[in-house]
Design an enzyme around this catalytic site. Structure first.
Site, PDB file in Angstrom:
ATOM      1  N   LYS A  67       0.965  -1.254  -0.053  1.00 35.21           N
ATOM      2  CA  LYS A  67       0.022  -0.158  -0.116  1.00 35.21           C
ATOM      3  C   LYS A  67       0.775   1.344   0.041  1.00 35.21           C
ATOM      4  O   LYS A  67       1.744   1.405   0.749  1.00 35.21           O
ATOM      5  CB  LYS A  67      -0.764  -0.135   1.113  1.00 35.21           C
ATOM      6  CG  LYS A  67      -1.864   1.025   1.378  1.00 35.21           C
ATOM      7  CD  LYS A  67      -2.765   0.940   0.144  1.00 35.21           C
ATOM      8  CE  LYS A  67      -4.181   0.252   0.410  1.00 35.21           C
ATOM      9  NZ  LYS A  67      -5.184  -0.280  -0.480  1.00 35.21           N
TER      10      LYS A  67
ATOM     11  N   THR B   1      -3.303  -5.377   0.531  1.00 37.23           N
ATOM     12  CA  THR B   1      -2.574  -4.210   0.699  1.00 37.23           C
ATOM     13  C   THR B   1      -3.397  -3.335   1.804  1.00 37.23           C
ATOM     14  O   THR B   1      -2.847  -2.457   2.567  1.00 37.23           O
ATOM     15  CB  THR B   1      -2.563  -3.066  -0.411  1.00 37.23           C
ATOM     16  OG1 THR B   1      -3.802  -2.850  -1.142  1.00 37.23           O
ATOM     17  CG2 THR B   1      -1.842  -4.107  -1.417  1.00 37.23           C
TER      18      THR B   1
ATOM     19  N   ASN C  51      21.188  21.884  -9.464  1.00 35.74           N
ATOM     20  CA  ASN C  51      21.957  23.193  -9.470  1.00 35.74           C
ATOM     21  C   ASN C  51      20.928  24.167 -10.127  1.00 35.74           C
ATOM     22  O   ASN C  51      20.659  24.358 -11.195  1.00 35.74           O
ATOM     23  CB  ASN C  51      23.384  23.100 -10.693  1.00 35.74           C
ATOM     24  CG  ASN C  51      23.917  24.251 -10.429  1.00 35.74           C
ATOM     25  OD1 ASN C  51      23.709  25.287  -9.371  1.00 35.74           O
ATOM     26  ND2 ASN C  51      25.092  24.352 -10.901  1.00 35.74           N
TER      27      ASN C  51
ATOM     28  N   HIS D 233      20.303  27.292 -11.161  1.00 35.50           N
ATOM     29  CA  HIS D 233      20.791  28.329 -11.857  1.00 35.50           C
ATOM     30  C   HIS D 233      20.436  29.802 -11.465  1.00 35.50           C
ATOM     31  O   HIS D 233      19.252  29.821 -11.708  1.00 35.50           O
ATOM     32  CB  HIS D 233      21.189  28.112 -13.172  1.00 35.50           C
ATOM     33  CG  HIS D 233      21.608  27.045 -13.507  1.00 35.50           C
ATOM     34  ND1 HIS D 233      22.994  26.495 -13.337  1.00 35.50           N
ATOM     35  CD2 HIS D 233      21.200  25.904 -14.341  1.00 35.50           C
ATOM     36  CE1 HIS D 233      23.252  25.356 -13.631  1.00 35.50           C
ATOM     37  NE2 HIS D 233      22.122  24.779 -14.287  1.00 35.50           N
TER      38      HIS D 233
HETATM   39  O1  LIG Z   1      28.856  23.460 -10.016  1.00 36.25           O
HETATM   40  C1  LIG Z   1      28.851  23.392 -11.207  1.00 36.25           C
HETATM   41  N1  LIG Z   1      29.127  22.145 -11.820  1.00 36.25           N
HETATM   42  C2  LIG Z   1      29.011  21.895 -13.124  1.00 36.25           C
HETATM   43  O2  LIG Z   1      29.173  20.815 -13.562  1.00 36.25           O
HETATM   44  C3  LIG Z   1      28.381  22.997 -13.802  1.00 36.25           C
HETATM   45  N2  LIG Z   1      28.348  22.891 -15.183  1.00 36.25           N
HETATM   46  C4  LIG Z   1      27.532  24.330 -15.473  1.00 36.25           C
HETATM   47  O3  LIG Z   1      27.438  24.744 -16.676  1.00 36.25           O
HETATM   48  N3  LIG Z   1      27.732  24.740 -14.380  1.00 36.25           N
HETATM   49  C5  LIG Z   1      28.143  24.257 -13.357  1.00 36.25           C
HETATM   50  N4  LIG Z   1      28.234  24.598 -11.917  1.00 36.25           N
END
Ligand SMILES: O=c1[nH]c(=O)c2[nH]c(=O)[nH]c2[nH]1
Length: 340
Positions: free
Chosen positions: A55, A100, A287, A289
């Protein structure tokens, strides 16, 4: 898993791939199917691979109300049982199948009878019960998420029975009990972190498609997912959770980072060096950005103060760190039945 039993070669009628028997829902047995291959008929055995059932996502709130100051655990419990369920899949035979629905009921009953001190201990209680008390069960996988609440502050003091939902990370646990042992993985996800300096990215490999400028001062942000495997079940789960989170946040904040990869390494090693009961750490960090927005077009200088916070695409940086003397993980990391 054992192979499906064959009836022998069936009638030479082309059938769609994946056909496993009668279509009326009564009986579905594997067959050796004739299939067309390079103009000739040959038979094909279909084998049942890894499977488990349970479940998923029972939402459960356990409130301790026996003191004036109440306590709350708001959790999401998923159970999965592993064992000799071939006949259920191949024949529709339920005689070994603990529904379940029963698994869900067990979680609610245990929330009262055993309590929810921590999601790790609650998961162990459930997994031990399914494997130890329910005869055909060979392995149990319990996954739990916990949503944090913080006490409301009323007239300057913490209130006894009112909370505000915390917008921070979700705590996670994955418990596996089977014939090889007991395995506990603690964790968290959606821990959103951002530092507005102390992050660089330069000296990277370049080719004809590289446009990224080098930087010695950028925003670094992520929504961290971390999992850590314990080498024992004799653990103060609450204290360790607080400590792991503290260590990882400290590394993220204080390391002069040359890349998110290096930051993950430092976060993981800080945990492994400080906490002997943890033998492995797995980290996943998008990441998030933050690009300088081009306001130069409007005659305004941008000295790293105005950013476009892109939500996608994002870099995805992942790492597993393990002590060289870690005990075998066996099925500890296996979440789904042969999937992912
Ligand atoms: O910390 C980062 N690692 C990467 O591998 C990477 N590649 C990227 O374009 N920016 C970053 N920043």
């Amino acid at each position: 898993m054992r192979a499906g039993v064959s009836d022998g070669v069936g009638p030479c009628i082309p059938r769609p791939r994946g056909f496993t028997g009668l279509q009326d829902g009564r009986s579905r047995r594997p067959e050796t199917l004739p299939i067309q291959s390079a103009g000739r008929l040959r038979s094909m055995a279909i084998i049942l691979g890894d499977h488990q059932y349970g479940k998923a996502e029972s939402r459960l709130v356990r409130i301790y109300r026996d003191q004036p100051r109440h306590e709350i655990h708001d959790i999401n419990v998923s159970t999965a049982l592993r064992g000799p369920w071939d006949a259920a899949y191949l024949e529709g035979d339920q005689s070994n199948v603990l529904p379940t629905d029963t698994q869900k009921n067990t979680a609610y009953a245990f929330a009262k009878s055993k309590g929810v001190e921590s999601i790790e201990s609650f998961g162990l209680d459930l997994a031990r019960h399914f494997v130890g008390d329910v005869d055909p069960v060979e392995g149990a996988r319990i996954e739990i998420e916990e949503y944090a609440w913080e006490r409301a502050i009323v007239d300057g003091s913490e209130h006894d029975h009112t909370w505000l939902r915390k917008g921070q990370e979700v705590r996670t646990a994955a418990i596996t009990v089977d014939q090889t042992g007991e395995y506990v993985i603690g964790g968290l996800k959606d821990l959103v972190l951002l530092k507005s300096t102390g992050s660089e990215f330069f000296g990277f490999l370049k080719d004809e498609f590289t446009t990224l400028p080098e930087t010695h001062d950028r925003v670094m942000a992520t929504a961290l997912e971390a999992k850590w495997r314990f080498s024992t079940t004799d653990v103060d789960w609450e204290a360790v959770y607080v400590e792991v989170k503290k260590l990882m946040v400290k590394e993220f904040a204080t390391l002069q980072s040359l890349a998110l990869q290096q930051t993950l390494w430092h976060m993981g090693t800080a945990v492994l060096e400080a906490i002997p009961s943890i033998c492995e750490v797995r980290l996943k960090a998008p990441n998030k950005h933050h690009f300088d927005y081009d306001i130069g077009r409007f005659g305004i200088e941008n000295k790293g103060e105005v950013f476009w916070a892109a939500d996608r695409p994002y870099g995805l940086i992942e790492a597993a760190l393990i002590r060289d003397d870690a005990p075998p993980a066996n099925e500890a990391w296996r979440a789904a039945a042969g999937l992912a």
